[in-house]
Scaffold this motif. Structure first.
Motif, short mmCIF file in Angstrom:
data_model
loop_
_atom_site.label_atom_id
_atom_site.label_comp_id
_atom_site.label_asym_id
_atom_site.label_seq_id
_atom_site.Cartn_x
_atom_site.Cartn_y
_atom_site.Cartn_z
N GLU A 1 3.03 4.90 -2.09
CA GLU A 1 4.07 4.02 -1.43
C GLU A 1 3.55 3.63 0.08
O GLU A 1 3.89 2.50 0.42
CB GLU A 1 5.42 4.61 -1.50
CG GLU A 1 6.06 4.82 -2.58
CD GLU A 1 7.41 5.25 -2.72
OE1 GLU A 1 8.11 5.24 -3.58
OE2 GLU A 1 7.81 5.85 -1.66
N ALA A 2 3.25 4.55 0.70
CA ALA A 2 2.54 4.40 1.84
C ALA A 2 1.60 3.07 2.15
O ALA A 2 1.78 2.33 2.50
CB ALA A 2 2.21 5.58 2.72
N ALA A 3 0.75 3.42 1.12
CA ALA A 3 -0.42 2.52 0.85
C ALA A 3 0.12 1.10 0.65
O ALA A 3 -0.31 0.17 1.12
CB ALA A 3 -1.48 2.86 -0.22
N VAL A 4 1.28 1.12 -0.21
CA VAL A 4 1.64 -0.30 -0.67
C VAL A 4 2.43 -0.97 0.82
O VAL A 4 2.26 -2.08 0.86
CB VAL A 4 2.67 -0.15 -1.84
CG1 VAL A 4 3.38 -1.32 -2.08
CG2 VAL A 4 1.97 0.15 -3.04
N THR A 5 3.16 -0.13 1.34
CA THR A 5 3.60 -0.75 2.70
C THR A 5 2.68 -0.95 3.76
O THR A 5 2.79 -1.86 4.72
CB THR A 5 4.59 0.26 3.33
OG1 THR A 5 3.97 1.44 3.57
CG2 THR A 5 5.81 0.66 2.36
N LEU A 6 1.52 -0.50 3.46
CA LEU A 6 0.38 -0.69 4.40
C LEU A 6 -0.53 -2.08 3.78
O LEU A 6 -1.55 -2.13 4.15
CB LEU A 6 -0.65 0.31 4.50
CG LEU A 6 0.18 1.46 5.43
CD1 LEU A 6 -0.74 2.56 5.37
CD2 LEU A 6 0.36 1.07 6.77
N ARG A 7 0.15 -2.81 3.23
CA ARG A 7 -0.27 -4.14 2.43
C ARG A 7 -1.58 -3.88 1.72
O ARG A 7 -2.09 -4.79 1.59
CB ARG A 7 -0.64 -5.03 3.82
CG ARG A 7 0.26 -5.06 4.64
CD ARG A 7 0.35 -5.95 5.82
NE ARG A 7 1.32 -5.89 6.82
CZ ARG A 7 1.08 -6.25 8.04
NH1 ARG A 7 -0.02 -6.97 8.48
NH2 ARG A 7 2.16 -6.19 8.86
N ALA A 8 -1.75 -2.61 1.17
CA ALA A 8 -2.60 -2.50 0.01
C ALA A 8 -2.13 -3.07 -1.06
O ALA A 8 -0.99 -2.92 -1.46
CB ALA A 8 -3.12 -1.02 0.09
N ARG B 1 -5.56 -1.83 -4.84
CA ARG B 1 -6.31 -1.10 -3.90
C ARG B 1 -5.66 0.40 -3.42
O ARG B 1 -6.53 1.25 -3.25
CB ARG B 1 -6.36 -2.23 -2.68
CG ARG B 1 -6.71 -1.41 -1.40
CD ARG B 1 -7.16 -2.26 -0.33
NE ARG B 1 -6.73 -1.59 0.99
CZ ARG B 1 -7.89 -1.09 1.80
NH1 ARG B 1 -8.92 -0.66 1.09
NH2 ARG B 1 -7.73 -0.45 2.97
N SER B 2 -4.51 0.44 -3.70
CA SER B 2 -3.64 1.68 -3.38
C SER B 2 -4.09 2.51 -4.56
O SER B 2 -4.45 3.80 -4.19
CB SER B 2 -2.21 1.70 -3.31
OG SER B 2 -1.62 1.75 -4.56
N THR C 1 -7.92 3.41 -3.61
CA THR C 1 -8.51 4.12 -2.36
C THR C 1 -7.62 5.16 -2.30
O THR C 1 -8.21 6.27 -1.58
CB THR C 1 -8.34 3.21 -1.27
OG1 THR C 1 -7.02 2.67 -1.05
CG2 THR C 1 -9.32 2.23 -1.27
N VAL C 2 -6.41 5.45 -2.80
CA VAL C 2 -5.73 6.63 -2.61
C VAL C 2 -5.40 7.52 -3.71
O VAL C 2 -5.74 8.68 -3.72
CB VAL C 2 -4.15 6.04 -1.97
CG1 VAL C 2 -3.34 7.35 -1.56
CG2 VAL C 2 -4.39 5.79 -0.86
#
Ligand SMILES: Nc1ncnc2c1ncn2[C@@H]1O[C@H](COP(=O)(O)OP(=O)(O)O)[C@@H](O)[C@H]1O
Ligand SMILES: [Mg+2]
Lengths: 351, 733
Positions: free
Chosen positions: B623-630, B634-635, B638-639
């Motif tokens: 979720e963090a990745a998604v809110t970081l506009r990934a 990409r999330s 990369t995550v």
């Protein structure tokens, strides 16, 4: 000032999971450049509301606007919001610098540019030179700051925090909340901040939204919520409060004459008519005297707390909890007192 | 970005419908035949050309759908309207592709009523090929894009697309074949009507007969299968439990070595055990020869039939039960047992009253796992069964025998499916979706309570001889590859290996692979290497979608996926040939059908290891990745993926190795061009050429170990630094 800080507007936003109503339809406006806390007991729907603003949860009904733009159907990445998670959610396989530049690279920055901005963000939160470490090689407070830096660096229109301090110890919690507040004011950010701790909410907020049972119980400035809570729940949740029954004798203009046992106080009537009513008395509004007019009571318990003394007083209104700063002139359990009230700390409320 | 945009997928659909040849090409697609626009032959043309030039009017709807989709695929206009356009055009495109495929086959109209409505058709068509596949995928993604634009799936195109692809895969490669095979039950036969033929098949004495109770004749295959599976499951579970107790609760010195046993069933080709048993107990086996020469005893053929199959299955599946039960025994909190002993219970009472009841659900689960494996097992019964038939072998003979009786195969497959589904559903209820068996297995017990002496002795007495026997069987099995003729001529030789893997130099200096096994070996490696990554990707994608995303119909998707896990390999094999030897998807005899079979047979492991690994990853990381506009993709890349490396390794290894060792489904699907190692081996065994079969098996085992090492090396491990557990695990409060 950050000219990107945007207003958030919720119109009839609601969320249900099957039969559970996690958030009932509600309207709310969060003004640009302010820090608004969502405060309420566990399970009242704070996190759900925050996640809907973030775009991590799809509302079941209603519309959401950020900076005047309807974002209801947009995904989290398209909303120009950032979030700091309760568990920080730092990517454990990336260094601190990679973590902080992650969002920049997602938004299309080049590697070099992203790294430079990430360094700057780390400096803002006081973590210069920590870029090469892995998150697991930092302390809880440092991880917290990395999480903030990672969210900040994107210069989001809205920054969201979900109980960001709950994993820290008491002392650190105090200093981190000051830091977050200072940062928010310095950069002029719009921040929505979830917490279940009322002292944290009072300390950092421009505006507090108290939630209960998936609804907004009351929203307002910390002062307004503390001094004139609308109902018993908000009053008791915003700090210690005695809830007693009185009666409104008469209403003239803005004031009502409220009888509390032997006392009569002039209080803002807040739309209530004559008849029995609910009254909330803050502990520090209770004055004690040996004689004179007032409500006759007896000290049931006295607890020495260092800076002040706490009393439990048996009165015809019920037991009252009082806080007294007087260190020298302490009363003992069993002694009789006359109770008077400072109208500043007494409010008429709805049940 | 152009790649991955809706327009990109519109281009794919357009490429598939307008330009590429729509149908499957006899000799595969080559550069020269790619241009289907203006082709001489209708079958080599694109839909547009077929419709324009060859009067194939049934393609006009497909082309119309493509035109209709264009405004939705371009990034202009409101999301709402675009979404609606894409949904309508996408589903219209999919429906017209499916409808034309089913309506018109190699003999014109497939259904008489269509002929009645549209009149006679002087034309026909074959199965879809490259163009058709691209067209289908294009329209599918346009449809899911439309759904995402309308706000479904959280408005996320990637999730919508992933769900769409998963559903399409399940429908095309499981639901459709299974329905097809079950429909075969309702066909007429000879001069019998549908009802009579069905009744005759369903109430066949060969299936339900109970002759063995009263005489020496064989019982029906249903009873054979049931008795075999029950007794195998019971024995293997008991043995597995003994092993698990020894490994986790005693100070037995060779505990680690015993754990290695759990790897055996994964890397063992299915007939190694059967061959080993034949070499020991068969007519010219070691034991028989010794008995004959020492005591003049003729032991005969007792190993062929129920005894042998049972023994072989217990050898094969004990490690499986062991693997499941290690987790169960380790999962019992030592605190419970310690509590019991502080309450003055003796060790024995603690074991009986606390440990055993706590293990019971796990034991039941192990039993059911082995039951299902035994039910679906084909390798052991075919090697050792003799006249003792079980459902899987009976299905095989119904299909490949002189009779080619698909109706009978369908009935048998239906019965097998019902038993498997029952066992599967009971298993779901027993474990309640709690435990997932993963190949990695975590071992973080506190202080294990020692076993009561009696139990420990019993466990040793049962397990250790068995471990010894297992090693003997394997040794014998592999030794068989190095003697000339087992039982008659014990001269050591490498001739079997030579026959299998000989290399020669031709006169011109080129290398000739003259050994008989090379062809099947290369085919197997190639197909397994293609199938493994697909399996891993699909499996992890499914695991990710199921455990991380909430959307309408998620539970239904999960249930459908779980059900496909329960379909036995033999059933899938027969179902595939029945379904895919006719248009619209005519892939029988190609590599594609084998790859599809591998992927969908092994998907469960990918999904399970993915789900297990994902449940250890804090959800707020992605979720963090998604809110970081990934982007979602990409999330994931990369995550999630870097943190899932262990699960990826598991899925890849398992998918690769299983693709190399599976036989039950594959045996129906091989062709001369695509012969698989296992099928090659089984044919040698049926011909009595054990030496070559064994030599091949040993080569396979070595190869698979090398492959496992290589995959581990390629994927690498994740780097997390210290305190990794604390950083990874955590949850949303
Ligand atoms: N994914 C979910 N499925 C079902 N119910 C949920 C889910 N998430 C939250 N809830 C329910 O919604 C309510 C509000 O939850 P939450 O927003 O997490 O509360 P808070 O953050 O205020 O403690 C709770 O009753 C919780 O049980
Ligand atoms: Mg919460």
């Amino acid at each position: 000032m950050n000219n990107k800080a945007a207003e958030v507007r919720l119109e009839g936003i609601a969320k249900r999971y099957g039969k559970v109503e996690a958030v009932k339809p509600l309207d709310l406006i969060i003004e640009g450049g302010t820090l608004v806390t969502l405060l309420g007991p566990s399970g009242c729907g704070k996190t759900t509301l925050l996640r809907m603003i973030a775009g991590l949860e799809q509302p079941s009904a209603g519309r959401l606007f950020i900076g005047g733009r309807d974002v209801t159907l947009l995904s989290a990445g398209e909303r120009n919001v950032s979030m700091v998670f309760q568990s920080y959610a730092l990517f454990p396989h990336m260094t601190v610098l990679e973590n902080v530049s992650y969002g920049l690279i997602s938004s299309g920055f080049g590697k070099k540019d992203a790294a430079a901005r990430a360094e700057a963000a780390l400096e803002t939160v006081g973590l210069r030179g920590f870029g090469a470490r892995l998150p697991s090689e930092m302390s809880g407070g440092q991880q917290q700051r990395v999480a903030v830096a990672r969210a900040l660096v994107l210069e989001p229109a809205v920054l969201l925090f979900d109980e960001p301090l709950s994993n820290l110890d008491t002392r650190l919690r105090r200093s981190m909340r000051e830091e977050i507040r200072a940062l928010q004011q310095r950069l002029g950010l719009t921040v929505v901040y979830v917490t279940h701790d009322q002292s944290e909410a009072l300390a950092v907020s421009d505006k507090i939204v108290v939630m209960r049972n998936a609804e907004i119980a009351q929203a307002g400035t910390p002062e307004a919520l503390y001094a004139s809570p609308e109902n018993v729940f908000v009053a008791t949740f915003m700090g210690e409060a005695n809830h007693v029954r009185g009666s409104i004798e008469s209403v003239t203009g803005d004031t009502a004459q409220v009888a509390l046992d032997a006392l009569t106080l002039a209080l803002p009537h807040r739309g209530l008519g004559t008849g029995p009513c609910d009254v909330v008395i803050r502990p520090e509004a209770i004055r004690l005297a040996d004689n004179g007019p007032g409500i006759a009571g007896q000290i049931a318990r006295a607890t020495y707390m260092g800076a002040h003394t706490e009393y439990l007083i048996a009165t015809p209104l019920g037991e009252l909890f009082a806080i007294h700063p007087d260190r020298l002139n302490r009363r003992r359990a069993g002694s009789a007192v006359m109770v008077t009230l400072d109208p500043e700390g007494v409010v008429l409320v709805r049940p | 970005m152009f790649f991955g945009s809706s327009f990109f997928f519109w281009m794919i659909a357009a490429l598939g419908t307008l330009i590429l040849p729509w149908h499957m090409q006899q000799d595969g697609v080559s550069l020269s035949t790619l241009m289907g626009l203006g082709a001489e032959d209708a079958e080599a043309a694109s839909t547009l050309w077929q419709a324009l030039h060859f009067g194939r009017f049934w393609f006009w709807p497909v082309i119309a759908a493509l035109a209709l989709a264009l405004p939705g695929a371009l990034p202009f206009g409101s999301a709402c309207t675009r979404g609606r356009v894409l949904i309508i055009a996408g589903s219209f495109g999919l429906l017209s592709i499916i409808a034309q495929g089913f309506a018109i086959g190699i003999q014109g109209w497939n259904y008489p009523f269509l002929e009645a409505v549209f009149g006679e058709l002087q034309d026909r068509q074959f199965g879809i090929g490259l163009g058709g596949a691209l067209g289908f995928i294009g329209f599918l993604v346009l449809l899911t894009d439309g759904l995402a634009l309308r706000g479904y799936f959280k408005g996320d195109r990637f999730i919508a697309g992933a769900v769409g692809v998963l559903i399409a895969c399940i429908v095309i490669f499981t639901a459709w074949p299974v329905t097809t095979i079950l429909a075969q039950i309702f066909t007429s036969q000879g001069d019998l009507g549908v009802a009579d033929a069905m009744a005759a098949r369903l109430f066949d004495r060969k299936i339900w007969g109970l002759a063995c109770v009263t005489s020496t004749a064989n019982c029906g295959v249903f009873w054979n299968t049931l008795v075999l599976a029950t007794s195998t499951a019971t024995a293997a579970t008991l043995l597995g439990l003994c092993f698990a107790l020894i490994v986790t609760r005693t100070s037995f010195p060779a505990r680690r070595a015993l754990r290695l046993l759990t790897v055996l069933p994964i890397i063992t080709p299915p007939f190694v055990i059967g061959l080993g048993l034949i070499l020991i107990f068969g007519r010219s086996g070691v034991v028989n020869q010794l008995a004959d020469s020492l005591f003049g005893l003729q032991l005969g053929r007792w190993i062929y039939g129920f005894n042998g199959v049972w023994l072989a299955q217990v050898f094969s599946f004990t490690p499986t039960a062991f693997l499941v039960l290690i987790g169960v025994v380790e999962g019992i909190s030592p605190a419970m047992e310690e509590a019991s002993s502080t309450l003055r219970a003796s060790r024995m009472r603690t074991f009986r009253a606390v440990s055993l009841p706590l293990m019971l659900p796990g034991i039941a689960n192990a039993w059911l796992v082995v039951f299902i494996e035994s039910l679906a097992d084909f390798g052991n019964p075919i090697v050792l069964g003799g006249s003792f038939g079980v459902l899987s072998t009976e299905i095989f003979f119904a299909v490949v025998g002189a009779q080619q009786d698909f109706g009978r195969a369908a009935v048998l497959a239906g019965i097998m499916l019902v038993i498997a589904l029952c066992a599967f559903i009971i298993q779901r209820v027993v474990i309640g979706g709690r435990s997932y068996v993963s190949l990695t297995g975590k071992g973080d017990v506190g202080l294990p309570t020692p076993l009561p002496t009696l139990v420990r002795r019993m466990a040793y007495a049962i397990a250790l001889p068995w471990a010894f026997l297992t090693i003997t069987v394997y040794t014998m099995a592999l030794a068989g590859g190095f003697v000339r003729v087992w039982g008659r001529d014990w001269t050591p030789t490498l001739s079997h290996f030579k026959r299998a893997f000989a290399l020669e130099w031709s006169a011109s200096g080129a290398l000739i692979l003259s050994g008989g096994a090379w062809h099947s070996l290369f085919t197997t490696i190639k197909l397994a290497a293609i199938a493994a990554p697909i399996t891993a990707v699909l499996g992890l994608l499914a695991a990710w979608v199921l455990s991380r995303q909430r959307f309408f119909g998620r539970t239904a998707l999960e249930f459908a996926l779980m059900l496909t896990f329960a379909v036995p390999g033999t059933v899938i094999g027969v179902a595939y040939i029945l379904t895919y030897n006719l248009p619209p998807l005519e892939i029988t005899g190609t590599a594609m059908i084998l790859i599809a079979c591998f992927v969908f047979r092994n998907l469960p492991v990918g999904v399970r290891s993915g789900v297990a690994a994902m449940s250890q990853l804090d959800k707020s990381l992605d979720e963090a990745a998604v809110t970081l506009r990934a982007s979602t993709f990409r999330s994931l890349r990369t995550v999630v993926l870097p943190l899932l490396k262990p699960a990826i390794v598991t899925a890849l290894v398992y998918a690769f190795v299983r693709a190399m060792t599976t036989v039950s489904a594959v045996i129906f699907l091989v062709s001369a061009q695509y012969e698989m190692a296992t099928v090659f081996i089984i044919n040698r065994v049926i011909n009595g050429d054990y030496g070559l079969a064994i030599a091949y098996c040993s080569a396979l085992i070595v190869l698979m170990m090398a492959a496992i090492g290589l995959i581990n090396l390629l994927v690498g491990s994740r780097r997390l630094g210290r305190r990794q557990a604390a950083a990874l695990i955590g949850g949303r409060a």
